[in-house]
Design an enzyme around this catalytic site. Structure first.
Site, PDB file in Angstrom:
ATOM      1  N   HIS A 170       0.835  -1.207   0.000  1.00 44.79           N
ATOM      2  CA  HIS A 170       0.000   0.000   0.000  1.00 44.79           C
ATOM      3  C   HIS A 170       0.867   1.253   0.000  1.00 44.79           C
ATOM      4  O   HIS A 170       0.613   2.188  -0.771  1.00 44.79           O
ATOM      5  CB  HIS A 170      -0.919   0.002   1.214  1.00 44.79           C
ATOM      6  CG  HIS A 170      -1.654   1.294   1.409  1.00 44.79           C
ATOM      7  ND1 HIS A 170      -2.856   1.566   0.801  1.00 44.79           N
ATOM      8  CD2 HIS A 170      -1.351   2.403   2.139  1.00 44.79           C
ATOM      9  CE1 HIS A 170      -3.260   2.790   1.138  1.00 44.79           C
ATOM     10  NE2 HIS A 170      -2.361   3.314   1.954  1.00 44.79           N
ATOM     11  N   GLU A 171       1.878   1.282   0.863  1.00 44.50           N
ATOM     12  CA  GLU A 171       2.757   2.448   0.911  1.00 44.50           C
ATOM     13  C   GLU A 171       3.538   2.593  -0.390  1.00 44.50           C
ATOM     14  O   GLU A 171       3.794   3.710  -0.844  1.00 44.50           O
ATOM     15  CB  GLU A 171       3.704   2.349   2.112  1.00 44.50           C
ATOM     16  CG  GLU A 171       3.012   2.348   3.472  1.00 44.50           C
ATOM     17  CD  GLU A 171       2.065   3.530   3.656  1.00 44.50           C
ATOM     18  OE1 GLU A 171       2.344   4.614   3.096  1.00 44.50           O
ATOM     19  OE2 GLU A 171       1.050   3.365   4.350  1.00 44.50           O
ATOM     20  N   HIS A 230       1.723   4.526  -2.957  1.00 42.48           N
ATOM     21  CA  HIS A 230       1.901   5.982  -2.918  1.00 42.48           C
ATOM     22  C   HIS A 230       3.150   6.400  -3.689  1.00 42.48           C
ATOM     23  O   HIS A 230       3.162   7.440  -4.356  1.00 42.48           O
ATOM     24  CB  HIS A 230       2.004   6.468  -1.472  1.00 42.48           C
ATOM     25  CG  HIS A 230       0.721   6.376  -0.714  1.00 42.48           C
ATOM     26  ND1 HIS A 230      -0.472   6.901  -1.184  1.00 42.48           N
ATOM     27  CD2 HIS A 230       0.423   5.815   0.504  1.00 42.48           C
ATOM     28  CE1 HIS A 230      -1.438   6.677  -0.301  1.00 42.48           C
ATOM     29  NE2 HIS A 230      -0.920   6.017   0.721  1.00 42.48           N
ATOM     30  N   HIS A 261       3.328   8.871  -6.890  1.00 39.48           N
ATOM     31  CA  HIS A 261       4.249  10.009  -6.994  1.00 39.48           C
ATOM     32  C   HIS A 261       5.043   9.935  -8.300  1.00 39.48           C
ATOM     33  O   HIS A 261       5.206  10.942  -8.999  1.00 39.48           O
ATOM     34  CB  HIS A 261       5.200  10.010  -5.800  1.00 39.48           C
ATOM     35  CG  HIS A 261       6.055  11.224  -5.713  1.00 39.48           C
ATOM     36  ND1 HIS A 261       7.268  11.237  -5.055  1.00 39.48           N
ATOM     37  CD2 HIS A 261       5.900  12.485  -6.204  1.00 39.48           C
ATOM     38  CE1 HIS A 261       7.805  12.432  -5.134  1.00 39.48           C
ATOM     39  NE2 HIS A 261       7.000  13.217  -5.832  1.00 39.48           N
TER      40      HIS A 261
END
Length: 224
Positions: free
Chosen positions: A94-95, A98, A102
């Protein structure tokens, strides 16, 4: 009536947060097929997305995992960084979602990142201004309006956070499945873990909206 709604939403938010912690502990007991740690999952997902300028590190705390686009660092909590469970893999992926957002200039993440400086300023002052605005509403009503505007900025930030988090989870689940990091047996658990986490952001946005509505009611003189 407004305080009852606000209190109910706050209670539900607390219950949702507790449910996330409970689910993490539950799925932390389910091992991954290949014994990959959260760090290894994160590093593999970054490589598979051709991202080579993001550093994976460890931070203190429980469920303190986050990606910092300013420093391009993916920070995983101890249990996720070293964990070999479904929960650790899901959170790490999940991280990484991100980080992929980006790298691909995902619109909602760009909007969210652009708001961070303003949100930090608003968060620092809004509580004091709102309190002073309520105390002196009959003398200087515009002060409360200033506090409401500051609070509205943080509410908008919470709303923009929703698609960012949902999209990161979607990217994580697709990658976990397509690259056989999770199996048909473990993938549903990863999906449930990320779904329960998404509810916390939904409740945060809903509670913030309800609170904003309450302050607006005070300012408009409609408080019961």
């Amino acid at each position: 009536m407004d305080w009852i709604i606000f209190g109910a939403l706050t209670l539900i938010s607390m219950l949702v947060s507790k449910n996330v912690e409970r689910n993490f502990k539950k799925y932390a007991k389910i091992p991954m097929n290949y014994g990959m740690t959260g760090r290894e999952v994160a590093e593999k997902m970054l490589r598979d997305n051709d991202i080579h300028d993001v550093t994976v590190g460890q931070v203190d705390g429980t469920l303190s995992d986050h990606y910092n686009p300013a420093t391009k660092t993916l920070n995983l909590s101890h249990d996720v960084y070293y964990g070999t469970s479904v929960a650790a893999a899901a959170v790490a992926a999940h991280e990484c979602g991100h980080a992929v957002q980006h790298a691909t200039a995902y619109t909602w993440l760009s909007m969210r990142s652009a708001m961070v400086p303003a949100v930090n300023i608003c968060s620092r002052w809004m509580s004091w201004i709102l309190l002073a605005g309520i105390l002196f509403i009959n003398i200087f009503p515009k002060l409360l309006l200033v506090g409401i505007i500051l609070f509205a900025v943080t509410t908008l930030f919470s709303i923009i956070t929703l698609p960012v988090e949902v999209n990161a989870s979607k990217r994580a689940l697709v990658w976990l499945n397509n690259h056989n990091v999770t199996s048909p047996e473990t993938h549903p658990y990863a999906e449930k873990a990320l779904q329960s986490a998404a509810y916390t952001y939904f409740m945060a946005a809903l509670t913030s909206l309800a609170t904003l509505g309450y302050y607006l009611m005070i300012y408009l003189g409609r408080r019961d």
